[in-house]
Write an enzyme that holds these catalytic residues in place. Structure first.
Site, mmCIF file in Angstrom:
data_model
loop_
_atom_site.group_PDB
_atom_site.id
_atom_site.type_symbol
_atom_site.label_atom_id
_atom_site.label_comp_id
_atom_site.label_asym_id
_atom_site.label_seq_id
_atom_site.Cartn_x
_atom_site.Cartn_y
_atom_site.Cartn_z
ATOM 1 N N ASN A 1 0.757 -1.108 -0.059
ATOM 2 C CA ASN A 1 -0.122 0.041 0.000
ATOM 3 C C ASN A 1 0.916 1.420 -0.045
ATOM 4 O OD1 ASN A 1 -2.431 1.601 0.540
ATOM 5 N ND2 ASN A 1 -1.471 1.966 2.629
ATOM 6 N N GLU A 2 0.655 2.029 -1.029
ATOM 7 C CA GLU A 2 1.096 3.485 -0.928
ATOM 8 C C GLU A 2 2.648 3.187 -0.985
ATOM 9 O OE1 GLU A 2 -1.014 5.318 2.484
ATOM 10 O OE2 GLU A 2 -2.147 6.501 0.901
ATOM 11 N N LEU A 3 3.301 2.721 -1.727
ATOM 12 C CA LEU A 3 4.598 2.573 -1.841
ATOM 13 C C LEU A 3 5.576 3.380 -2.776
ATOM 14 C CD1 LEU A 3 4.849 -1.238 -1.134
ATOM 15 C CD2 LEU A 3 5.092 0.449 0.492
#
Ligand SMILES: *[C@@H]1O[C@H](CO)[C@@H](O)[C@H](O)[C@H]1NC(C)=O
Ligand SMILES: *[C@@H]1O[C@H](CO)[C@@H](O)[C@H](O)[C@H]1NC(C)=O
Ligand SMILES: *[C@@H]1O[C@H](CO)[C@@H](O)[C@H](O)[C@H]1NC(C)=O
Ligand SMILES: *[C@@H]1O[C@H](CO)[C@@H](O)[C@H](O)[C@H]1NC(C)=O
Ligand SMILES: *[C@@H]1O[C@H](CO)[C@@H](O)[C@H](O)[C@H]1NC(C)=O
Ligand SMILES: *[C@@H]1O[C@H](CO)[C@@H](O)[C@H](O)[C@H]1NC(C)=O
Length: 935
Positions: free
Chosen positions: A488-490
């Site tokens: 997530n959200e990398l």
């Protein structure tokens, strides 16, 4: 002891494996840290749940339990049992199966099998150390035959759980340990979560508490095998179109390939064969035969078969067709003996995340250059409508199938067809995928990495590889499985943050790729051809996909051509002053998360705090808001929770009359509700904007808002509260996710106002839009305009435009009511249907509007079971039917506007559970935004 309850016989043959389910034994839970505590334990369970059940701790969710129960988190805990099912016979310990031929017990091997240990354990059998574990998400299995042979008396099994918070702190402090620039680790309560393979939100998150629970959280067994026996511990079933490659649209006319691969305890000889039988839901065989190319490597046996596509009905998501399912029965045979048999329910479908370059043909249709970023089901583009699923409880063992069925019913009732199963909880249990298979909810699934960068030492990567292989194989047969994402959200957040703090250092991207491309991509591509992979939930996709390379995917990152559009978007903006400024929203191909938080209802708060705390800024309520300032909560000792409360307050004050009731509970309730109205209003504005994009150059084909449901009772981004109650958001999302909608788009800087009809049907629909201006008395102030329209499949069409500066209406006393009636044919049906939708345009802030008493009335019709609501005096904004505490149910619609000229509105209701004995009907109330202006 009742053996029949303890033992399950896989099949009535002495050559087969036998199992003892460890949940049937009596367990003791004690603590080496707190020697005053010894209570009965259970399996599957977690320490907090057992201590709560035994009255040692209060309800962890009540009040400030999140902070006050930290001593439990800081302790070590031991689960112990006596393996009563094992009896000494002929010098060996064997499972006490009455039918067993005891002579056949020579050569028996005995295994411990754990489907999930949370997390750091030391396992002892008969006082001897068997193994240590450190990954919540792996299946662990140990051949313990040699331990048992030297055991005297009833074997004792003891599993010590170390404090995960303490152990990760020790790991982080090891000399030479990796560190990252400040802020790269999204920090909520306990630090260092990136060092442990455990649910990341166990260490705290902005929408949740931090209990860091421990325990045998999944089923566990003793498995006993005869000398040539095997036991199937995990099953991979991959169903794809012949020639299909990951991430690429396959040839829909190719036959199906069914690939089956079984992971075993014990070993199988290379003479073993595999048979398959495919049955429909009425148990009629539709195909059967022997698998081809059977290979037994180590303790895995694999084979495949080609199935004629004509014989199988396709599986479709909710709203797009039926959810056809089949049983797949796989049998392993050798020398005329059946060694093992396993049945999985699955379906025939292809689901692809298409990220191919925009083609010439697409450019010619007006689609902006760049890359696609949309899903295709069975070769068809569709609009993904849905939200993000987070862990439904901080303690998974108490998540029931009933509760999840209710939740998924809300998903389907809310017109959603996809959930993103967020990356930092736990891999979903099979029963959750089963529910999704039945209800047609696609699950975009993620590996459990989020809002941090992770270590890349060999031991960590090996551990991740095991975890990924196990879970990819375990869930692959579910037709609801839509995608694997690395985390997530990398790519959009953590990697750029590290690179910005340390410019020019290639290490960050290199390490990111070691984990998310070199380890996780092969875990998907190596096990399945039917599922696409992306390294990060938000991504610009690939620059190249070349299957001749060792790692076929080369990421694009920011290698963009100006004017082109590539990836999906993630949008949060806590400056509520721009919430309805369309220019502040991102333009992308797909919106995978966006949102704002709101308070849960009074009824939900009453479950979690004492009555004295039922006011907006009570310290307990403020401390349950974990939306901390950037950089983490540490500046003020975990307690700087006021940021989020302030943001909700400012948003409510900016756009709505705010409550000032003299009754403090009523005032609190109205404030909670007003924050929910803002949340829903903001999401609606974004969803309509994203959906309209399906017909604009961005060819936007999905919106999944943040977040579907709550993990506990707190101010969060959820649309459904912890017990299943719908917030304003879930009703509004249900409305705006209907197939055909009309909505207004206002540039309040220029005054330009437009209305578009958007459709996610697959074929054109025709209808009439009616647009009419009214004042807040409900008086028509200009003749209604009727506009005929045709809207294409997955497209949008402009039906009206004007400028609010030139209309001659004072917007503080004018609204435009828009509605459509249209005829269209839902996907995979032949029958045209009538679609209706209504939308109200109003001035930016209803605080400025000339709201007046709408004279709302409410009646219940015993014979229809519906409520009737009417506005008798004036326009009712945000009409709200409120369900009393103790009853879980939802109205067919809610949070709508009602004009006096609309007449009575019939509103259906579905009750899912009720503790009032039917009295809830009298407890239902109706109100509207006007009520905020009352004392
Ligand atoms: C568990 O304990 C209960 C109550 O003491 C007892 O009746 C039961 O037989 C025990 N079960 C096993 C498997 O030991
Ligand atoms: C056990 O000891 C701990 C730590 O001293 C204390 O917090 C807890 O209340 C005690 N529990 C019981 C059941 O005595
Ligand atoms: C874990 O750390 C806490 C706080 O530093 C400490 O009080 C506790 O004793 C530690 N627990 C164990 C099992 O060492
Ligand atoms: C707690 O568990 C950890 C990990 O198993 C172990 O290293 C440590 O010695 C234990 N501490 C106590 C007090 O039991
Ligand atoms: C199909 O067979 C299974 C397993 O034998 C059984 O449980 C199920 O009830 C059967 N279903 C129907 C529709 O007969
Ligand atoms: C609204 O108008 C302003 C001023 O002309 C312009 O900068 C902005 O892009 C417009 N917004 C949208 C969403 O069209």
């Amino acid at each position: 002891m009742k053996p029949s309850n303890l033992l399950s016989l896989l099949a009535p043959s002495a050559s087969l494996a036998q199992t003892l389910d460890l949940s049937t034994l009596n367990w003791t839970l004690s603590s080496p840290t707190y020697q005053n505590i010894t209570v009965p334990g259970s399996v599957p369970s977690q320490v907090h749940l057992d201590l709560y059940r035994e009255g040692v701790i209060p309800d962890p969710y009540f009040g400030l339990g999140d902070f006050e129960l930290r001593w439990v988190t800081y302790g070590n805990w031991t689960y112990e049992t006596a393996l009563e099912g094992l009896l000494k016979a002929g010098g060996l310990l064997i499972l006490q199966i009455p039918t067993r031929d005891r002579d056949s017990s020579s050569g028996l091997s005995t295994w411990l099998l754990f489907n999930g240990l949370d997390t750091f354990t030391s396992i002892e059998l008969c006082g001897q150390h068997v193994a240590s574990t450190n990954n919540q998400f792996r299946q662990y299995y140990f051949d313990v035959s040699s331990f048992l042979s030297s055991c005297s008396g009833t074997p004792s099994l003891s599993i010590n759980f170390g404090s995960a918070v303490n152990i990760t702190a020790d790991i982080a402090a090891e000399p030479g340990q990796e560190t990252w620039p400040f802020g790269v680790e999204g920090l909520f309560e306990f630090p260092n979560r990136q060092f442990v393979r455990k649910e990341q939100s166990d260490f705290g998150w902005d929408w949740g508490p931090a209990f860091s629970p421990a325990g045998i959280w999944q089923p566990a067994y003793v498995v006993q095998l005869p000398s040539e026996g095997i036991y199937v511990r995990n099953t991979l079933l991959d169903i794809y179109r012949q020639g299909q490659l990951n991430n690429l649209p396959p040839d829909q006319s190719a036959p199906w390939v069914v690939n089956a691969s079984l992971d075993l305890l014990g070993t199988v000889s290379n003479t073993a064969q595999m048979n398959i039988e495919i049955l429909d839901m009425s148990n009629t065989t539709v195909a059967s035969g022997s698998l081809e190319n059977v290979s037994a490597v180590g303790s895995t046996i694999t084979g495949s078969i080609v199935v004629d596509g004509e014989t199988c009905q396709l599986w479709w998501p909710n709203g797009l067709g039926p959810q056809n399912l089949y049983y797949f029965k796989i049998t392993v045979v050798d020398g005329g003996k059946t060694l093992a048999s396993v049945t999985k329910r699955s379906g025939f479908r292809t689901i692809v995340l298409n990220m191919t370059p925009i083609s010439e043909a697409q450019l010619a249709q007006g689609i902006a250059s760049g890359n696609n970023w949309h899903f295709e089901i069975n070769g068809k583009e569709f609009y993904a409508k849905g939200s993000n699923f987070i862990p439904p409880d901080a303690f998974w063992p108490r998540v029931t199938e009933t509760k999840m069925k209710q939740l998924f019913q809300s998903v389907v009732d809310g017109n959603q067809n996809m959930l993103r199963v967020w990356a930092s909880g736990a891999y979903s249990p099979d029963f959750l995928y089963d529910i999704a298979d039945e209800m047609g909810v696609l699950l975009w699934s993620e590996f459990e990495f989020g809002d941090a960068l992770y270590p890349v030492n060999a031991e960590f990567l090996d551990n991740v590889r095991e975890e990924a292989n196990y879970n990819v194989r375990r869930v692959n047969h579910h037709p609801s499985l839509a995608l694997w994402a690395g985390g997530n959200e990398l790519e959009n957040l953590e990697l750029p943050e590290a690179e910005a703090a340390d410019p020019g250092n290639p290490k960050w991207r290199d390490e990111y790729e070691q984990l998310f491309l070199d380890v996780l991509l092969p875990a998907v591509y190596g096990n399945t051809k039917s599922i696409s992979y992306i390294p990060s939930s938000t991504t610009n996709g690939y620059l190249e996909l070349d299957f001749s390379l060792p790692i076929p995917m080369i990421q694009r990152y920011n290698n963009e051509t100006p004017g082109s559009i590539y990836g999906d978007t993630d949008h949060y903006d806590y400056d509520s002053s721009v919430a309805f400024n369309l220019s502040s929203y991102p333009v992308g191909r797909f919106a995978n998360e966006f949102g704002y938080h709101s308070m849960p209802s009074l009824q939900t708060w009453e479950q979690a705090v004492v009555p004295e705390d039922l006011h907006f800024n009570s310290s307990t309520i403020v401390l349950r808001n974990h939306h901390y300032p950037a950089g983490g909560p540490f500046t003020s000792n975990f307690r700087n929770s006021s940021l989020g409360m302030g943001e909700m307050t400012i948003a409510a004050e900016t756009y709505y009359p705010t409550p000032h009731h003299s009754d403090s509970i009523a005032n609190f309730s109205a404030w909670c509700h007003t924050t929910q109205i803002f949340q829903a209003d903001f999401y609606r504005s974004q969803i309509t904007y994203y959906r309209r994009g399906s017909g604009l150059p961005e060819r936007q084909l999905g919106s999944l808002y943040w977040q579907l449901e709550d993990i506990w009772q707190a101010p969060t981004w959820a649309g459904i509260e912890y017990d299943g109650r719908w917030k304003v958001l879930h009703y509004v999302a249900k409305d705006i996710y209907q197939p055909l909608i009309i909505a207004s788009y206002w540039n309040y800087t220029t005054g330009d106002l437009t209305a578009y009809v958007t459709s996610d049907l697959w074929t054109p629909a025709t209808g009439t839009a009616t647009l009419a201006w009214y004042d807040y008395n409900g008086t028509l102030i200009s003749p209604a305009q009727n506009v005929g329209f045709e809207v294409g499949g997955l497209n949008t069409t402009l039906v009206w435009q004007g400028n609010t500066n030139e209309l001659g209406y004072d917007l503080t006393n004018a609204i435009m009511k828009m509605n459509i009636t249209a005829t269209g044919t839902p996907p995979n049906t032949d029958t045209p249907k009538t679609f209706r939708h209504e939308y109200i345009f109003h001035t930016l802030s209803l605080r400025d509007a000339n709201l007046q008493d709408p004279g709302l009335t409410l009646a219940y019709n015993n014979s229809t079971g519906n409520f009737t609501v009417q506005a008798t005096k004036g326009v009712a904004a945000w009409v709200w039917l409120d369900m009393p505490a103790g009853t879980l149910g939802n109205f067919a619609e809610n949070a709508f506007w009602l004009l006096p000229g609309d007449g009575p509105r019939e509103v259906g209701v579905t009750v899912k559970s009720d503790t009032s004995g039917g009295k809830w009907v009298e407890g239902v109330t109706v109100g509207s935004l006007w009520d905020n202006t009352l004392e």
